[in-house]
Design a protein around this motif. Sequence first.
Motif, PDB file in Angstrom:
ATOM      1  N   PHE A  21       9.291  -2.183  -0.624  1.00  0.00           N
ATOM      2  CA  PHE A  21       9.085  -3.568  -1.041  1.00  0.00           C
ATOM      3  C   PHE A  21      10.350  -4.204  -1.597  1.00  0.00           C
ATOM      4  N   LYS A  44      -5.989 -14.890   3.691  1.00  0.00           N
ATOM      5  CA  LYS A  44      -5.807 -15.136   2.252  1.00  0.00           C
ATOM      6  C   LYS A  44      -6.595 -16.372   1.813  1.00  0.00           C
ATOM      7  N   ALA A  68      -0.641  -6.045  -7.833  1.00  0.00           N
ATOM      8  CA  ALA A  68       0.256  -5.961  -6.670  1.00  0.00           C
ATOM      9  C   ALA A  68       0.521  -7.387  -6.180  1.00  0.00           C
ATOM     10  N   GLY A  69       0.664  -8.272  -7.155  1.00  0.00           N
ATOM     11  CA  GLY A  69       0.712  -9.711  -6.883  1.00  0.00           C
ATOM     12  C   GLY A  69       1.977 -10.173  -6.209  1.00  0.00           C
ATOM     13  N   THR A  71       4.744 -11.671  -4.524  1.00  0.00           N
ATOM     14  CA  THR A  71       5.376 -12.983  -4.464  1.00  0.00           C
ATOM     15  C   THR A  71       4.471 -14.122  -4.955  1.00  0.00           C
ATOM     16  N   ASP A  73       1.547 -15.034  -3.800  1.00  0.00           N
ATOM     17  CA  ASP A  73       0.802 -15.669  -2.714  1.00  0.00           C
ATOM     18  C   ASP A  73      -0.674 -15.892  -3.045  1.00  0.00           C
ATOM     19  N   ILE A  74      -1.314 -14.864  -3.572  1.00  0.00           N
ATOM     20  CA  ILE A  74      -2.737 -14.960  -3.908  1.00  0.00           C
ATOM     21  C   ILE A  74      -2.921 -15.725  -5.216  1.00  0.00           C
ATOM     22  N   ASP A  97       2.868  -6.299 -10.866  1.00  0.00           N
ATOM     23  CA  ASP A  97       3.362  -5.574  -9.688  1.00  0.00           C
ATOM     24  C   ASP A  97       4.261  -4.460 -10.214  1.00  0.00           C
ATOM     25  N   ASN A  99       6.901  -3.535  -8.734  1.00  0.00           N
ATOM     26  CA  ASN A  99       8.266  -3.778  -8.278  1.00  0.00           C
ATOM     27  C   ASN A  99       8.847  -5.058  -8.886  1.00  0.00           C
ATOM     28  N   GLN A 126       3.889  -3.705 -13.923  1.00  0.00           N
ATOM     29  CA  GLN A 126       2.812  -2.768 -14.297  1.00  0.00           C
ATOM     30  C   GLN A 126       2.452  -1.913 -13.087  1.00  0.00           C
ATOM     31  N   ALA A 128      -0.533  -0.325 -11.154  1.00  0.00           N
ATOM     32  CA  ALA A 128      -1.970  -0.588 -11.038  1.00  0.00           C
ATOM     33  C   ALA A 128      -2.821   0.600 -11.486  1.00  0.00           C
ATOM     34  N   GLU A 129      -2.238   1.790 -11.444  1.00  0.00           N
ATOM     35  CA  GLU A 129      -3.033   2.967 -11.812  1.00  0.00           C
ATOM     36  C   GLU A 129      -3.309   3.026 -13.305  1.00  0.00           C
ATOM     37  N   ALA A 145      -4.487  -7.858  -3.053  1.00  0.00           N
ATOM     38  CA  ALA A 145      -4.409  -8.187  -1.624  1.00  0.00           C
ATOM     39  C   ALA A 145      -3.256  -7.417  -0.994  1.00  0.00           C
ATOM     40  N   GLY A 147      -2.356  -4.530  -1.265  1.00  0.00           N
ATOM     41  CA  GLY A 147      -1.626  -3.718  -2.241  1.00  0.00           C
ATOM     42  C   GLY A 147      -2.192  -2.320  -2.376  1.00  0.00           C
ATOM     43  N   ASN A 150      -1.126   1.062  -0.890  1.00  0.00           N
ATOM     44  CA  ASN A 150       0.165   1.618  -1.304  1.00  0.00           C
ATOM     45  C   ASN A 150       0.079   2.433  -2.584  1.00  0.00           C
ATOM     46  N   PHE A 151      -1.057   2.377  -3.276  1.00  0.00           N
ATOM     47  CA  PHE A 151      -1.144   3.084  -4.552  1.00  0.00           C
ATOM     48  C   PHE A 151      -1.257   4.586  -4.286  1.00  0.00           C
TER      49      PHE A 151
HETATM   50  N1  SAM Z   1      -0.443  -9.434  -2.901  1.00  0.00           N
HETATM   51  C1  SAM Z   1       0.756  -9.890  -2.207  1.00  0.00           C
HETATM   52  C2  SAM Z   1       0.383 -10.525  -0.878  1.00  0.00           C
HETATM   53  O1  SAM Z   1      -0.760 -10.396  -0.464  1.00  0.00           O
HETATM   54  O2  SAM Z   1       1.230 -11.164  -0.286  1.00  0.00           O
HETATM   55  C3  SAM Z   1       1.780  -8.759  -2.037  1.00  0.00           C
HETATM   56  C4  SAM Z   1       1.349  -7.586  -1.217  1.00  0.00           C
HETATM   57  S1  SAM Z   1       2.649  -6.457  -0.833  1.00  0.00           S
HETATM   58  C5  SAM Z   1       2.221  -6.010   0.803  1.00  0.00           C
HETATM   59  C6  SAM Z   1       2.233  -4.991  -1.716  1.00  0.00           C
HETATM   60  C7  SAM Z   1       2.682  -5.001  -3.157  1.00  0.00           C
HETATM   61  O3  SAM Z   1       2.109  -3.860  -3.814  1.00  0.00           O
HETATM   62  C8  SAM Z   1       4.190  -4.875  -3.335  1.00  0.00           C
HETATM   63  O4  SAM Z   1       4.657  -5.984  -4.063  1.00  0.00           O
HETATM   64  C9  SAM Z   1       4.354  -3.568  -4.112  1.00  0.00           C
HETATM   65  O5  SAM Z   1       5.431  -3.575  -5.016  1.00  0.00           O
HETATM   66  C10 SAM Z   1       3.014  -3.481  -4.823  1.00  0.00           C
HETATM   67  N2  SAM Z   1       2.635  -2.148  -5.321  1.00  0.00           N
HETATM   68  C11 SAM Z   1       2.717  -0.986  -4.659  1.00  0.00           C
HETATM   69  N3  SAM Z   1       2.286   0.037  -5.434  1.00  0.00           N
HETATM   70  C12 SAM Z   1       1.900  -0.497  -6.616  1.00  0.00           C
HETATM   71  C13 SAM Z   1       1.356   0.042  -7.814  1.00  0.00           C
HETATM   72  N4  SAM Z   1       1.112   1.339  -7.951  1.00  0.00           N
HETATM   73  N5  SAM Z   1       1.073  -0.806  -8.821  1.00  0.00           N
HETATM   74  C14 SAM Z   1       1.306  -2.147  -8.692  1.00  0.00           C
HETATM   75  N6  SAM Z   1       1.824  -2.708  -7.587  1.00  0.00           N
HETATM   76  C15 SAM Z   1       2.123  -1.904  -6.548  1.00  0.00           C
END
Ligand code: SAM
Length: 258
Positions: A21, A44, A68-69, A71, A73-74, A97, A99, A126, A128-129, A145, A147, A150-151
């Motif tokens: 990311f 979305k 995982a907000g 940029t 967008d949501i 997020d 990142n 933060q 998410a876990e 969304a 996101g 990827n956890f």
């Molecule tokens: N929600 C936005 C959207 O729909 O456009 C961004 C989605 S983007 C595909 C996935 C996001 O998940 C990234 O910004 C990444 O840094 C974040 N992410 C991945 N693992 C995460 C975690 N454990 N906790 C929080 N955010 C995480």
Amino acid sequence: THFGFRTVAEEDKEKLVKHVFSNVAENYDYMNDAMSLGIHRLWKDHFVAKLDPGKRPGGEPLSFLDVAGGTGDIAFRILDHAARVHGDTESIMNIVDINPEMLAEGEKRSKQTAYKDGSRLNFKVQNAETLDAIPDNSQDVYTVAFGIRNFTNIPKALETAHRVLKPGGVFCCLEFSKVNNALFDTIYQQYSFNVIPLLGQILVNDRDSYQYLVESIARFPSQTKFAQMIEDAGFTLAGNGYEDLSFGIAAIHTGVKL
Ligand code: SAM
């Protein structure tokens, strides 16, 4: 994996996701549009319309949490909907997020929105876990969304979602899912595994990040299995718990903390 790609050890996944990311942050919309032919915007919009967020007449302002907000967008769509449909200009949005670069991009973009003074937005790095900075029973709506796949530990993230929501709070997730039509699935798999990494290479010179994205979609559980995981975390599902979008390329899962 059975696709013949490198298997990512659990402990490496978080690092890899950060790398992916960080690499895609700037080109994020451009690539989303290129890969989904712009359809991610419609998903979305539908996600937010279905959730129908906003303070109701006589109610208290709400606290939204977009996990995982990235940029924003949501998050911006939710605040826009609340204002347009419910006249709600008071509820606040927490955007978290893992990142910092994705969040920085969101903060930058917020300056082009109606929320540019920042008084209704909180950006926080933060995981998410754990969501360490978010108190128990404090949020009205939890959205995530594209996101959750990827956890590293999805059940733990779902338990945390349950922890931070108020009783009556709503969990709503938009994520890639499993295509429910055999013929279309064949085409979709070809597109995913052959075209998307190639687009990554050609458009942003980054094949590996897009290879990872495709693999992460393939690994994510089916609609029914994920609905069960949400239930296992303590949520009550609405109906079967999900709605397929575009033949199941994506799905919306909804649960309520009773
Ligand atoms: N929600 C936005 C959207 O729909 O456009 C961004 C989605 S983007 C595909 C996935 C996001 O998940 C990234 O910004 C990444 O840094 C974040 N992410 C991945 N693992 C995460 C975690 N454990 N906790 C929080 N955010 C995480």
